[in-house]
Design a protein around this motif. Structure first.
Motif, mmCIF file in Angstrom:
data_model
loop_
_atom_site.group_PDB
_atom_site.id
_atom_site.type_symbol
_atom_site.label_atom_id
_atom_site.label_comp_id
_atom_site.label_asym_id
_atom_site.label_seq_id
_atom_site.Cartn_x
_atom_site.Cartn_y
_atom_site.Cartn_z
ATOM 1 N N UNK A 2 0.853 -1.185 0.000
ATOM 2 C CA UNK A 2 0.000 0.000 0.000
ATOM 3 C C UNK A 2 0.887 1.233 0.000
ATOM 4 N N UNK A 3 0.679 2.095 -0.979
ATOM 5 C CA UNK A 3 1.479 3.320 -1.117
ATOM 6 C C UNK A 3 0.571 4.530 -1.037
ATOM 7 N N UNK A 4 0.964 5.519 -0.245
ATOM 8 C CA UNK A 4 0.254 6.791 -0.152
ATOM 9 C C UNK A 4 1.189 7.895 -0.600
ATOM 10 N N UNK A 5 0.783 8.658 -1.618
ATOM 11 C CA UNK A 5 1.643 9.681 -2.174
ATOM 12 C C UNK A 5 1.182 11.102 -1.924
ATOM 13 N N UNK A 6 0.101 11.281 -1.173
ATOM 14 C CA UNK A 6 -0.421 12.621 -0.923
ATOM 15 C C UNK A 6 -1.079 12.667 0.442
ATOM 16 N N UNK A 7 -0.896 13.789 1.168
ATOM 17 C CA UNK A 7 -1.538 13.958 2.466
ATOM 18 C C UNK A 7 -3.048 14.144 2.337
#
Length: 238
Positions: A196-201
């Protein structure tokens, strides 16, 4: 200053205007959600009206003020600060006796799915299909603590569902915001990676807003984002 409402959603208070708090404020503006309280270390507390829900995106140092405000005004709390002391966690449980409290270790919907996948995998990897399972997490340099609360939560989810501890938790500090969390299941000659990748707040900010909307109508008690997303997904399928 507090923001003017456009929608009929919950009125929000935001404590902490760092990366998550600022992203939440931007999401509220875009959605027309009224922010009637803001608080930060630099600017102090600015209150137009008592909000329906307070989102704590600050730091452990603000914990006492946050809990006092919620207890005094009977305001629901979405608690996003993960590196609290045992005494502070206990105080959060005591607050939940009088108001709804969401313990938000990770606000992302995809993280919720990752945890559910871990439970599904645990149920099928028994006996001759047993697996060696590891957790890896990556955050940028400057992350306050390691391993992350999310990595530890994934390990706990696996242990509870499978009856087996993960073999390792690897933490890395490099790269771009915001985070990566990966579970790897290994057998003889093959492996399965659930990443799981999160690239934005904006991602956790929208999760915080969903939790606030849920908490507005909830009874007193301490829940996690698992309960929030279980309930919201159940509603969407009925």
């Amino acid at each position: 200053m507090p923001d003017t409402p456009v929608s009929d959603g919950p009125t929000i208070g935001i404590v902490g205007l760092g990366r998550l708090g600022s992203a939440l404020r931007s999401v509220c503006r875009a959605d027309g959600t009224r922010v009637s309280l803001t608080a930060s270390r630099r600017a102090g507390w600015s209150v137009e009206t008592v909000p329906d829900v307070l989102v704590d995106a600050s730091a452990p140092e603000a914990h006492t003020d946050v809990l006092d405000y919620c207890a005094t005004h009977r305001v629901a709390l979405v608690a996003c600060v993960s590196n609290l002391t045992d005494i502070q966690w206990k105080a959060l449980e005591e607050l939940a006796d009088v108001v709804p409290v969401v313990r938000a270790t990770n606000l992302s919907f995809a993280h919720y799915l990752q945890s559910r996948i871990a439970e599904f995998t645990a149920a099928l990897t028994t006996g001759r299909f047993g697996t060696t399972t590891t957790v890896r997490e990556r955050h940028p340099l400057g992350k306050a603590h390691r391993p992350s609360a999310t990595a530890l939560a994934l390990a706990d989810t696996w242990a509870a569902a499978s009856g087996r501890a993960v073999a390792d938790i690897a933490d890395e500090r490099s790269g771009l915001p915001v985070s990566e969390h990966e579970m790897t299941h290994t057998w003889d000659g093959e492996s399965l990676h659930v990443r799981h990748h999160v690239g934005s707040w904006t991602v956790p900010a929208r999760g915080a807003l969903a939790a606030a909307d849920w908490a507005r109508a909830a009874p007193p008690g301490l829940v996690t984002m698992r309960t929030v997303y279980d309930d919201l997904t159940a509603r969407s399928t009925t």
